[in-house]
Design a protein around this motif. Sequence first.
Motif, PDB file in Angstrom:
ATOM      1  N   GLN A 188       0.789  -1.167   0.155  1.00 48.41           N
ATOM      2  CA  GLN A 188       0.024   0.153  -0.175  1.00 48.41           C
ATOM      3  C   GLN A 188       0.872   1.275  -0.144  1.00 48.41           C
ATOM      4  O   GLN A 188       0.530   2.339  -0.761  1.00 48.41           O
ATOM      5  N   ARG A 189       1.977   1.289   0.723  1.00 52.05           N
ATOM      6  CA  ARG A 189       2.864   2.476   0.883  1.00 52.05           C
ATOM      7  C   ARG A 189       3.610   2.629  -0.437  1.00 52.05           C
ATOM      8  O   ARG A 189       3.690   3.870  -0.639  1.00 52.05           O
ATOM      9  N   LEU A 190       3.796   1.558  -0.865  1.00 53.47           N
ATOM     10  CA  LEU A 190       4.655   1.712  -2.453  1.00 53.47           C
ATOM     11  C   LEU A 190       3.668   2.323  -3.367  1.00 53.47           C
ATOM     12  O   LEU A 190       4.111   3.181  -4.249  1.00 53.47           O
ATOM     13  N   PHE A 191       2.595   1.817  -3.400  1.00 59.97           N
ATOM     14  CA  PHE A 191       1.604   2.570  -4.244  1.00 59.97           C
ATOM     15  C   PHE A 191       1.221   4.036  -3.972  1.00 59.97           C
ATOM     16  O   PHE A 191       0.998   4.962  -4.896  1.00 59.97           O
ATOM     17  N   ILE A 192       1.242   4.276  -2.665  1.00 61.61           N
ATOM     18  CA  ILE A 192       0.939   5.747  -2.267  1.00 61.61           C
ATOM     19  C   ILE A 192       2.272   6.692  -2.728  1.00 61.61           C
ATOM     20  O   ILE A 192       1.968   7.561  -3.381  1.00 61.61           O
ATOM     21  N   HIS A 193       3.139   5.910  -2.389  1.00 63.03           N
ATOM     22  CA  HIS A 193       4.611   6.667  -2.763  1.00 63.03           C
ATOM     23  C   HIS A 193       4.722   7.269  -3.992  1.00 63.03           C
ATOM     24  O   HIS A 193       5.241   8.145  -4.529  1.00 63.03           O
ATOM     25  N   TYR A 194       4.495   6.176  -5.105  1.00 68.31           N
ATOM     26  CA  TYR A 194       4.846   6.304  -6.426  1.00 68.31           C
ATOM     27  C   TYR A 194       3.355   6.793  -7.309  1.00 68.31           C
ATOM     28  O   TYR A 194       3.644   6.972  -8.432  1.00 68.31           O
ATOM     29  N   GLU A 195       2.399   7.126  -6.414  1.00 69.72           N
ATOM     30  CA  GLU A 195       1.121   7.493  -6.744  1.00 69.72           C
ATOM     31  C   GLU A 195       0.589   6.563  -8.081  1.00 69.72           C
ATOM     32  O   GLU A 195       0.156   7.129  -9.123  1.00 69.72           O
ATOM     33  N   LEU A 196       0.637   5.359  -7.772  1.00 70.28           N
ATOM     34  CA  LEU A 196       0.032   4.214  -8.690  1.00 70.28           C
ATOM     35  C   LEU A 196      -1.430   4.021  -8.467  1.00 70.28           C
ATOM     36  O   LEU A 196      -1.933   4.036  -7.169  1.00 70.28           O
ATOM     37  N   LYS A 197      -2.159   3.675  -9.223  1.00 69.01           N
ATOM     38  CA  LYS A 197      -3.572   2.950  -9.289  1.00 69.01           C
ATOM     39  C   LYS A 197      -3.609   1.770  -9.047  1.00 69.01           C
ATOM     40  O   LYS A 197      -2.931   0.893  -9.903  1.00 69.01           O
ATOM     41  N   MET A 198      -4.073   1.338  -7.776  1.00 65.68           N
ATOM     42  CA  MET A 198      -4.469  -0.275  -7.750  1.00 65.68           C
ATOM     43  C   MET A 198      -5.695  -0.637  -8.592  1.00 65.68           C
ATOM     44  O   MET A 198      -6.628  -0.306  -8.391  1.00 65.68           O
ATOM     45  N   ASP A 199      -5.295  -1.780  -9.032  1.00 66.14           N
ATOM     46  CA  ASP A 199      -6.278  -2.837  -9.865  1.00 66.14           C
ATOM     47  C   ASP A 199      -5.851  -3.991  -9.572  1.00 66.14           C
ATOM     48  O   ASP A 199      -4.810  -4.544  -9.187  1.00 66.14           O
ATOM     49  N   LEU A 200      -6.517  -5.093 -10.006  1.00 63.10           N
ATOM     50  CA  LEU A 200      -6.097  -6.495  -9.657  1.00 63.10           C
ATOM     51  C   LEU A 200      -4.973  -6.974 -10.500  1.00 63.10           C
ATOM     52  O   LEU A 200      -3.886  -7.551  -9.988  1.00 63.10           O
ATOM     53  N   ASN A 201      -4.611  -6.441 -11.872  1.00 66.41           N
ATOM     54  CA  ASN A 201      -3.489  -6.704 -12.549  1.00 66.41           C
ATOM     55  C   ASN A 201      -2.484  -6.200 -11.840  1.00 66.41           C
ATOM     56  O   ASN A 201      -1.261  -6.660 -11.700  1.00 66.41           O
ATOM     57  N   GLN A 202      -2.431  -4.782 -11.424  1.00 67.29           N
ATOM     58  CA  GLN A 202      -1.367  -4.076 -10.773  1.00 67.29           C
ATOM     59  C   GLN A 202      -0.993  -4.704  -9.516  1.00 67.29           C
ATOM     60  O   GLN A 202       0.020  -5.020  -8.707  1.00 67.29           O
ATOM     61  N   TYR A 203      -2.007  -5.286  -8.773  1.00 69.20           N
ATOM     62  CA  TYR A 203      -1.737  -5.936  -7.402  1.00 69.20           C
ATOM     63  C   TYR A 203      -1.113  -7.198  -7.356  1.00 69.20           C
ATOM     64  O   TYR A 203      -0.074  -7.403  -6.669  1.00 69.20           O
ATOM     65  N   VAL A 204      -1.387  -7.964  -8.359  1.00 68.29           N
ATOM     66  CA  VAL A 204      -0.351  -9.058  -8.635  1.00 68.29           C
ATOM     67  C   VAL A 204       1.049  -8.846  -9.252  1.00 68.29           C
ATOM     68  O   VAL A 204       1.961  -9.373  -8.869  1.00 68.29           O
ATOM     69  N   LEU A 205       1.040  -8.087  -9.992  1.00 65.34           N
ATOM     70  CA  LEU A 205       2.230  -7.805 -10.991  1.00 65.34           C
ATOM     71  C   LEU A 205       3.258  -6.921  -9.759  1.00 65.34           C
ATOM     72  O   LEU A 205       4.479  -7.472  -9.574  1.00 65.34           O
ATOM     73  N   ILE A 206       2.827  -5.961  -9.403  1.00 59.92           N
ATOM     74  CA  ILE A 206       3.433  -5.160  -8.302  1.00 59.92           C
ATOM     75  C   ILE A 206       3.692  -5.867  -7.006  1.00 59.92           C
ATOM     76  O   ILE A 206       4.836  -5.820  -6.495  1.00 59.92           O
ATOM     77  N   GLY A 207       2.624  -6.688  -6.643  1.00 62.51           N
ATOM     78  CA  GLY A 207       2.838  -7.451  -5.276  1.00 62.51           C
ATOM     79  C   GLY A 207       4.140  -8.609  -5.624  1.00 62.51           C
ATOM     80  O   GLY A 207       4.739  -8.794  -4.715  1.00 62.51           O
ATOM     81  N   ASN A 208       3.730  -9.331  -6.697  1.00 64.08           N
ATOM     82  CA  ASN A 208       4.912 -10.282  -7.046  1.00 64.08           C
ATOM     83  C   ASN A 208       6.287  -9.805  -7.035  1.00 64.08           C
ATOM     84  O   ASN A 208       7.252 -10.289  -6.422  1.00 64.08           O
ATOM     85  N   THR A 209       6.490  -8.240  -7.728  1.00 62.25           N
ATOM     86  CA  THR A 209       7.827  -7.907  -7.843  1.00 62.25           C
ATOM     87  C   THR A 209       8.152  -7.483  -6.323  1.00 62.25           C
ATOM     88  O   THR A 209       9.377  -7.324  -6.152  1.00 62.25           O
ATOM     89  N   LEU A 210       7.160  -6.793  -5.459  1.00 59.67           N
ATOM     90  CA  LEU A 210       7.839  -6.569  -4.230  1.00 59.67           C
ATOM     91  C   LEU A 210       8.301  -7.818  -3.257  1.00 59.67           C
ATOM     92  O   LEU A 210       9.192  -7.635  -2.549  1.00 59.67           O
ATOM     93  N   LYS A 211       7.649  -9.054  -3.509  1.00 61.58           N
ATOM     94  CA  LYS A 211       7.950  -9.992  -2.771  1.00 61.58           C
ATOM     95  C   LYS A 211       9.456 -10.395  -3.531  1.00 61.58           C
ATOM     96  O   LYS A 211      10.429 -11.065  -2.660  1.00 61.58           O
ATOM     97  N   ALA A 212       9.948 -10.208  -4.737  1.00 57.52           N
ATOM     98  CA  ALA A 212      11.171 -10.354  -5.267  1.00 57.52           C
ATOM     99  C   ALA A 212      12.037  -9.519  -4.447  1.00 57.52           C
ATOM    100  O   ALA A 212      13.253  -9.742  -4.085  1.00 57.52           O
TER     101      ALA A 212
END
Length: 292
Positions: free
Chosen positions: A242-266
């Motif tokens: 959540q804080r990454l999305f806020i920091h970079y002013e990104l819009k959350m949707d399901l696609n972005q949730y899994v793509l950025i979430g997976n990348t965050l795990k990396a």
Amino acid sequence: MYDLNKVGEKTYYIDCPTNIGLYKLNDTDVCLIDSGNDKDAGRKINKILKENSFNLKYIINTHSNADHIGGNEFLQKRTNCNIISTEIENLFAKYPILEPSFLYGGYPLKKLTNKFLMAKASNPTGSIDDLPEGLEYIKLGGHFFDMIGIKTSDDIYFLADCVFGENIINKYHISFIYNVDEFLKTLDFVENLEGKLFIPSHAKACEDIKPLVKLNRDKVYEIMDTILGICEEPIIFEDILQRLFIHYELKMDLNQYVLIGNTLKAYLSYLYNNEKLELEIKESKLYWQTIS
């Protein structure tokens, strides 16, 4: 868009959302390097092939993300072409449910089985050991499981997703990465390549790849510093995301949730493995914290 550009004696590329390579094997036979993001891309590519009296013999997939193999099924049905890649990427092309399943971390929600994350199934027929004469592959680890790039006899490199364009980095900041350590090693490798022209999948063709490599590397380290700042106090994964999305002013949707979430795990894996983060499980939650 979807113009055929000649950049060598035998080498062309089609400029489109995911740049596509084309290499002439002889006067009529050609191979493609990737096939675009969907059936419509396949249709446009097929039109280019027909207009130039090209016979499609091979599609070489640099990797199996849907935007690189989305035209496979359409083109293979119409041309009976061979499709080749590395072993694990071939499996994802044959069984495309693997991509949304991997990204989601389990059987995917129906809304994740869309054309952006799940291509139509195609039939890989060989491996990169079967590359046509005049082409060679290079390993480009980090972005996906076993991604490759292709060098043609014209000394032109197709670099897949090992670097992203400045416009993409400035807009989205966090590009998909599977293995941060390998991604950084690939940037070091690509920075030292010598060639006539470099064609990333999501950036303009260029004669000097070094500035783009630096831009991508700097962004990776910036993101790591941002994560370490977020984790100064114990924090769970969802709150980091959540804080990454806020920091970079990104819009959350399901696609972005899994793509950025997976990348965050990396990123978390990389920072933990390099003793920058520690983790603790308490009250049935997993907390991350920066090591001071």
